[in-house]
Enzyme design. Structure first.
Site, PDB file in Angstrom:
ATOM      1  N   LYS A 116      39.990  52.905  40.042  1.00  0.00           N
ATOM      2  CA  LYS A 116      41.101  51.959  39.882  1.00  0.00           C
ATOM      3  C   LYS A 116      42.412  52.569  40.350  1.00  0.00           C
ATOM      4  O   LYS A 116      43.289  51.857  40.816  1.00  0.00           O
ATOM      5  CB  LYS A 116      41.203  51.492  38.424  1.00  0.00           C
ATOM      6  N   LYS A 198      28.632  47.290  43.638  1.00  0.00           N
ATOM      7  CA  LYS A 198      28.296  46.298  42.608  1.00  0.00           C
ATOM      8  C   LYS A 198      29.056  44.992  42.861  1.00  0.00           C
ATOM      9  O   LYS A 198      30.097  44.990  43.513  1.00  0.00           O
ATOM     10  CB  LYS A 198      28.562  46.874  41.213  1.00  0.00           C
ATOM     11  N   LYS A 201      34.309  41.389  40.223  1.00  0.00           N
ATOM     12  CA  LYS A 201      35.201  40.230  40.209  1.00  0.00           C
ATOM     13  C   LYS A 201      36.484  40.501  40.968  1.00  0.00           C
ATOM     14  O   LYS A 201      37.196  39.587  41.333  1.00  0.00           O
ATOM     15  CB  LYS A 201      35.476  39.748  38.786  1.00  0.00           C
TER      16      LYS A 201
END
Ligand code: TRP
Length: 335
Positions: A116, A198, A201
């Protein structure tokens, strides 16, 4: 008759943007059956989502959408506590105490923090680094025995266990040391555009993910555009990551076994297979969407669920937090 004390389950999802088919198949779907056997708390972790910049009005909408989605996915508010993290102030308070137990070095090593930080290089805030401590607080506050998690959260759960053990060793037994429960489907659902990543979202390429809010045409179009492997055969295997991912989606949505699915599509092309995957996904997603929509029109009901959930969670949270405060030498407030 002896009252059976059920073990406790806690899990949560962030109210950020769209919930993907991957979140559903890998996490939320597995919550429903746990309600029979465990005392479950299911939380919308709004405080966690503040670690990346949110638009307030969108955060409000996403939070209520997710509450309705939990119920639409089978969380029964008469069996489980369904609540919003920020409604129970003890989460943030225990997180502070656990901050004094967690080491900077171990937080700095967290894979998700590093990922992140790369993605949000302009906003590497302390909350982003502290995220796993708040998650440990969520879990330990309820003396949780079992935490259903996706593979990507295993490292955070390990940290929660380490923090619990460290606290217990320093101040005597206080926290239950939680166990992880990896979803039965095991493997996570991958991106439709890159089976090495993966299904996320936050993927900037919308074609890489199926959102639980996508309509039938969108789902079909995204699956038709999904990348495939070089040969044309519908087979599960490490050498066929893209088709393996589609087969995983197909079998989880249709209930067929991998072997039966492979047999069904023997000698058939990818086009026909992808349409069948789309049919299976749509048949799972459409009823959830309809129920979520219906629930969102009944604000009074959702609010009553949230009140009841927060009341139960607060009661448990306050018990743990006062125990923690006592053990570490804080003087209780005089009432
Ligand atoms: N970090 C989790 C995720 O992104 C969400 C979460 C927050 C969570 N607190 C939790 C999951 C406690 C399980 C238990 O998926």
């Amino acid at each position: 008759m002896d009252e059976v004390i059920k073990k406790r389950v806690f899990s949560g999802v962030q109210p950020t943007g769209k919930v993907t088919l991957g979140n559903y198949l890998g996490a939320i779907r597995n919550w429903k059956p746990l309600q029979e056997e465990y005392d479950c708390l299911y939380c919308v972790v709004d405080l966690h989502s503040l670690t990346v910049t949110q638009v307030p009005a969108e955060l409000r909408k996403n939070t209520m959408d997710l509450v309705a989605l939990y119920i639409a996915c089978g969380i029964d508010p008469s069996k489980s506590a369904l609540f919003i993290q920020s409604h129970v102030h003890e989460h943030a308070e225990l997180a502070w105490i656990l901050d004094t137990i967690a080491y900077v070095g171990e937080l700095n090593r967290m894979t998700q923090f590093k990922d992140k930080s790369r993605k949000h290089a302009d906003n590497i805030n302390m909350g982003l680094m502290n995220y796993p401590v708040l998650m440990a607080s969520d879990i330990l506050l309820y003396q949780t025995d079992v935490v259903p998690v996706g593979k990507d959260q295993v490292q955070h759960l390990e940290l929660a266990r380490d923090i619990a053990q460290r606290f217990n060793a320093r101040y005597s037994d206080t926290f239950v040391v939680p166990e992880g429960l990896l979803s039965k489907s095991g493997q996570s659902i991958k991106s439709l555009q890159d089976p090495g990543a993966k299904m996320s979202k936050s993927d900037p390429n919308d074609n890489a993910l199926i959102s639980l809010t996508d309509d039938a045409d969108t789902i079909r179009r995204k699956l038709r555009r999904a990348v495939t492997d070089s040969d044309t055969c519908v087979r599960h295997g490490a050498d066929k990551p893209a088709i393996t991912n589609l087969l995983n989606i197909y079998t989880l949505c249709s209930g067929l076994s991998i072997a039966d699915a492979e047999k069904t599509f023997e000698g058939k092309g990818y086009g026909e297979f992808k349409d069948a995957v789309a049919d299976a996904v749509i048949s799972v997603v459409e009823p959830i969407q309809a129920e979520q929509k219906r629930l969102l029109r009944d604000k009074a009901y959702l609010e009553s669920v949230l009140k009841q959930g927060a009341d139960k969670a607060s009661y448990l949270a306050q018990k743990t937090l006062s125990k923690v405060y006592r053990k570490i030498g804080l003087i209780p407030r005089i009432r």
